[in-house]
Scaffold this active site. Structure first.
Site, PDB file in Angstrom:
ATOM      1  N   ARG A 193       0.859  -1.191   0.000  1.00 13.90           N
ATOM      2  CA  ARG A 193       0.000   0.000   0.000  1.00 13.90           C
ATOM      3  C   ARG A 193       0.891   1.235   0.000  1.00 13.90           C
ATOM      4  O   ARG A 193       1.893   1.295   0.724  1.00 13.90           O
ATOM      5  CB  ARG A 193      -0.900   0.030   1.233  1.00 13.90           C
ATOM      6  CG  ARG A 193      -2.090  -0.919   1.168  1.00 13.90           C
ATOM      7  CD  ARG A 193      -3.112  -0.507   0.106  1.00 13.90           C
ATOM      8  NE  ARG A 193      -4.257  -1.391   0.039  1.00 13.90           N
ATOM      9  CZ  ARG A 193      -4.330  -2.489  -0.729  1.00 13.90           C
ATOM     10  NH1 ARG A 193      -3.334  -2.821  -1.512  1.00 13.90           N
ATOM     11  NH2 ARG A 193      -5.419  -3.227  -0.737  1.00 13.90           N
ATOM     12  N   GLU A 199      -3.409   7.516  -4.472  1.00 14.04           N
ATOM     13  CA  GLU A 199      -3.790   6.954  -5.783  1.00 14.04           C
ATOM     14  C   GLU A 199      -5.070   7.603  -6.287  1.00 14.04           C
ATOM     15  O   GLU A 199      -5.938   7.926  -5.474  1.00 14.04           O
ATOM     16  CB  GLU A 199      -3.976   5.442  -5.654  1.00 14.04           C
ATOM     17  CG  GLU A 199      -2.640   4.740  -5.582  1.00 14.04           C
ATOM     18  CD  GLU A 199      -2.739   3.230  -5.528  1.00 14.04           C
ATOM     19  OE1 GLU A 199      -3.668   2.662  -6.121  1.00 14.04           O
ATOM     20  OE2 GLU A 199      -1.874   2.634  -4.895  1.00 14.04           O
ATOM     21  N   HIS A 221      -0.753   0.051  -9.823  1.00 13.85           N
ATOM     22  CA  HIS A 221      -1.427  -0.874  -8.901  1.00 13.85           C
ATOM     23  C   HIS A 221      -1.931  -2.122  -9.642  1.00 13.85           C
ATOM     24  O   HIS A 221      -3.127  -2.410  -9.668  1.00 13.85           O
ATOM     25  CB  HIS A 221      -2.588  -0.183  -8.173  1.00 13.85           C
ATOM     26  CG  HIS A 221      -2.933  -0.836  -6.868  1.00 13.85           C
ATOM     27  ND1 HIS A 221      -3.346  -0.136  -5.753  1.00 13.85           N
ATOM     28  CD2 HIS A 221      -2.939  -2.141  -6.492  1.00 13.85           C
ATOM     29  CE1 HIS A 221      -3.589  -0.981  -4.751  1.00 13.85           C
ATOM     30  NE2 HIS A 221      -3.354  -2.203  -5.189  1.00 13.85           N
TER      31      HIS A 221
HETATM   32  C1  DGY Z   1      -5.288  -6.140  -3.009  1.00 15.42           C
HETATM   33  O1  DGY Z   1      -5.831  -7.213  -3.251  1.00 15.42           O
HETATM   34  O2  DGY Z   1      -5.286  -5.648  -1.878  1.00 15.42           O
HETATM   35  C2  DGY Z   1      -4.661  -5.441  -4.143  1.00 15.42           C
HETATM   36  O3  DGY Z   1      -3.943  -4.347  -3.765  1.00 15.42           O
HETATM   37  C3  DGY Z   1      -5.687  -5.082  -5.168  1.00 15.42           C
HETATM   38  O4  DGY Z   1      -5.588  -5.958  -6.179  1.00 15.42           O
END
Ligand code: DGY
Length: 325
Positions: free
Chosen positions: A240, A269, A288
Site C-alpha cells: 500500500r 492513488e 497498482h
Molecule cells: C489487493 O488485493 O489488496 C490489491 O492491492 C488489489 O488488487
C-alpha cells in the site's frame, strides 16, 4: 426485504452471472467509472450486499446510508478502504480475497525487483529511441546483480513468503524478514532469518514491502528509515502506498540515500508524488497491477461473489475479516 446486490465497479462478468443463476437482483456499475461517494450512498440504500473495490471508501457515511446491508465483499486482499470496526458494530460481515492473488502479486514484486536492478524499462526506452548504435562492455546502463544478494521482506505473510521463495530458491538470495511472529516454515525451507527492523534496513540490498496498511505501518518508511538503508539498496512496494512517505522517498532518491525504488502503489492513488517523475533510471512505477492477471482478477471476482452468496443464504462467509454475531 428482498436481497439486492450492489457491485460498484467492473468485475469479471462470469462472477456476476453467479448472481443471475441464483436469481439475485443486482445493480452492476460496469462502466469503468468509479461511483462518486454521493452515488454510492444513494445506491447502497437498497442493497443487502455490497461488492466493492479499493477506490470505494466504505466509511460511516456509507454505512449510515445502508440500513439493510449484511455483507461487504471487497475485491482485494487489503481492506484498508473499509471501516471494519464500524461495519462489525452494525453486524455487517466484511470479506476479502486472500490466497487467490498471492502468487500473482509476488510475481509482480519480483518483476519490479528484476526490472529496477537491471534497468529494463530504461533499456527499452533507449532501444526504441534508436540510441543503441554499438555494443559496449561498459554501457551507460549497467545494472546490479540480483543473484546472491540480500532480500529483506517487511512482513512475511502470504505474499511476503511467496516473494521470499522466489528470491531464495530462484535467485540464491539470502532472505531476512520482519514479522510479528517467527515463521518457522520459511526459516526451514528458505533459510529465512528473522531480524529487527533496523537490521533489515541496514543489511538488505532489496527491500520488499509486504505488510498491510494499518495505523502502525502508515509512513513506516520516512527519511529516517531511508537513512539507515545502504546507498546501493532498492525498495519495492506492492503493498500500500502510504506505507512509504512519498515526499521522503523523493528526498531520499535526490540525496542518494538509496539507489532506487519500484512502486506499484502510491500514497494518493491514482496520483503519484510529482517529485518522483524526475527519476528516470532509478524509479519504476506501475498503476497498482499487483494482482492484475486475467486469471487472478477472475478468481478474485468469483471469490467476492461467492462470499455474497454464502452470507445471503445464511451460511458462513468463505474469507471473512471480521466476526459478526
Ligand atoms: C489487493 O488485493 O489488496 C490489491 O492491492 C488489489 O488488487
Amino acid at each position: 426485504m428482498t436481497d439486492k446486490v450492489l457491485i460498484t465497479q467492473k468485475i469479471y462478468d462470469g462472477a456476476v452471472c453467479l448472481l443471475d443463476e441464483a436469481g439475485l437482483p443486482h445493480h452492476y456499475n460496469d462502466s469503468d467509472e468509479t461511483l462518486a461517494p454521493e452515488a454510492l450512498r444513494a445506491l447502497v440504500a437498497e442493497a443487502t450486499a455490497l461488492v466493492c473495490l479499493l477506490p470505494n471508501r466504505i466509511d460511516t457515511a456509507v454505512l449510515d446510508a445502508a440500513p439493510h446491508l449484511k455483507i461487504i465483499a471487497n475485491v482485494a486482499v487489503g481492506y484498508d478502504n473499509i471501516d471494519v470496526t464500524a461495519a462489525t458494530e452494525r453486524g455487517i460481515v466484511v470479506t476479502n480475497t486472500p490466497d487467490v492473488l498471492t502468487e500473482t502479486t509476488a510475481d509482480l514484486a519480483f518483476a519490479l525487483l528484476l526490472a529496477i536492478a537491471r534497468r529494463v524499462v530504461e533499456a527499452d526506452a533507449y532501444m526504441r529511441a534508436g540510441q543503441y548504435t554499438r555494443f559496449e562492455l561498459f554501457p551507460e546502463m549497467l545494472g546490479v546483480d540480483v543473484y546472491g544478494k540480500t532480500l529483506g521482506i517487511v512482513g512475511l505473510g502470504r505474499i511476503g513468503t511467496a516473494v521470499a521463495r522466489r528470491g531464495a530458491l530462484g535467485f540464491g538470495m539470502k532472505v531476512i524478514y520482519t514479522a510479528n511472529n517467527r515463521k518457522e516454515a520459511a526459516e526451514e525451507t528458505l533459510g529465512a532469518q528473522r531480524v529487527t527492523f533496523p537490521e533489515l534496513l541496514a543489511e538488505s540490498d532489496f527491500i520488499s514491502i509486504n505488510v498491510p496498511l494499518t495505523p502502525q505501518t502508515r509512513h513506516l518508511f520516512t527519511l529516517a528509515e531511508f537513512r539507515q538503508m545502504k546507498p546501493s539498496a532498492f525498495i519495492i512496494n506492492t503493498a500500500r502506498g502510504p506505507i512509504i512517505k512519498e515526499a521522503d522517498l523523493v528526498a531520499a532518491l535526490a540525496q542518494g540515500l538509496i539507489r532506487g525504488a519500484a512502486l506499484d502503489v502510491f500514497e494518493e492513488e491514482p496520483l503519484m508524488h510529482p517529485g518522483l517523475a524526475q527519476f528516470r533510471d532509478r524509479l519504476i512505477v506501475t498503476p497498482h497491477i499487483g494482482s492484475a492477471s486475467v486469471e487472478t482478477r477472475q478468481n478474485m471476482s468469483l471469490l467476492a461473489v461467492r462470499n455474497v452468496l454464502a452470507v445471503l443464504s445464511g451460511e458462513r462467509p468463505l474469507t471473512p475479516v471480521n466476526r459478526v454475531q
